[in-house]
Design an enzyme around this catalytic site. Sequence first.
Site, PDB file in Angstrom:
ATOM      1  N   ASP A   1       0.953  -1.191   0.197  1.00 48.54           N
ATOM      2  CA  ASP A   1      -0.143  -0.028  -0.029  1.00 48.54           C
ATOM      3  C   ASP A   1       0.965   1.380   0.031  1.00 48.54           C
ATOM      4  O   ASP A   1       2.105   1.199   0.463  1.00 48.54           O
ATOM      5  CB  ASP A   1      -0.862  -0.069   1.256  1.00 48.54           C
TER       6      ASP A   1
ATOM      7  N   ASN B   1      -1.766  -0.580   5.812  1.00 48.47           N
ATOM      8  CA  ASN B   1      -2.074   0.132   7.252  1.00 48.47           C
ATOM      9  C   ASN B   1      -3.558  -0.398   7.529  1.00 48.47           C
ATOM     10  O   ASN B   1      -4.160  -0.142   8.751  1.00 48.47           O
ATOM     11  CB  ASN B   1      -1.773   1.388   7.528  1.00 48.47           C
TER      12      ASN B   1
ATOM     13  N   ASP C   1      -0.529   5.176   0.887  1.00 42.81           N
ATOM     14  CA  ASP C   1      -0.751   6.143   1.873  1.00 42.81           C
ATOM     15  C   ASP C   1      -0.726   5.634   3.332  1.00 42.81           C
ATOM     16  O   ASP C   1      -1.287   4.564   3.556  1.00 42.81           O
ATOM     17  CB  ASP C   1      -1.929   6.820   1.545  1.00 42.81           C
TER      18      ASP C   1
END
Length: 260
Positions: A96, A207, A98
């Site tokens: 991922d 996240n 961001d």
Amino acid sequence: MESSVITQVQKEDVQVSPKAGQVSRSALKQPQSCNIFKALFCCLKVQDGPKPLPPPPSQSALLESQENGTVVKLSEVSLLPEVKAEDQGKICVVIDLDETLVHSSFKPINNADFIVPVEIEGTTHQVYVLKRPYVDEFLRRMGEMFECVLFTASLAKYADPVTDLLDQGGVFRTRLFRESCVFHQGCYVKDLSRLGRDLNRTLILDNSPASYIFHPNNAIPVASWFDDADDAELFNLLPVFEELSKADNVYTRLDQLREQ
Ligand SMILES: *[C@@H]1O[C@H](CO)[C@@H](O)[C@H](O)[C@H]1NC(C)=O
Ligand SMILES: *[C@@H]1O[C@H](CO)[C@@H](O)[C@H](O)[C@H]1NC(C)=O
């Protein structure tokens, strides 16, 4: 509830807020406050803890009619191209962007690693990007061990130029953006079964637990990062990935690592 969320997202995607630069960074963290940030970055992330696994996407969601009336199963169309010669035998890791590798905002900061202009409906906005500590070393090492794929729910017009600056070594073999996600119960889900790789040889580093809600057993969770200069999550994850890179089957190896 679900349909209103979808409407909201469609609205955001075309809305331009001239005051975007004045919105505080905390706006990014609040799923209920929708604004230009969310139009660009990954919207509607579930922030706290994994939800129970939902039913798999319905069959109709995986079917797409072609212009000539032929119906193809989307699940049969791989998101990834054939494995490159240099990646043969490597496990695929979906990574991922961001709050995993970088944090971006429209709020001007004087220590930005990159400033990326992004045009939205004719207006150019500056996006200020901070790199997570150890991200360069992390990507270099990951590129040696794995077939790395960038997979973000953000829009390509933001994420692509950021990745150009972040990944100068060309670690990411493929970049997948929002349109490659499945929109499911208000979240952009990264459906690993559509990659075209064996799931027992696939990992996801993200996240947001919502991103891997279809495949929680393939996930390496990582704390969300915003600006903590003392963060060492990426550095600390390297030994874990080192172990996993030697695995025949990621499920078996992850079970073993969890028991340790
Ligand atoms: C319909 O179009 C697809 C490509 O879009 C093609 O692969 C398929 O053979 C076509 N089917 C027919 C019946 O013409
Ligand atoms: C992984 O899954 C594939 C099928 O998806 C299977 O053919 C293969 O034997 C599995 N490998 C291991 C090591 O479990």
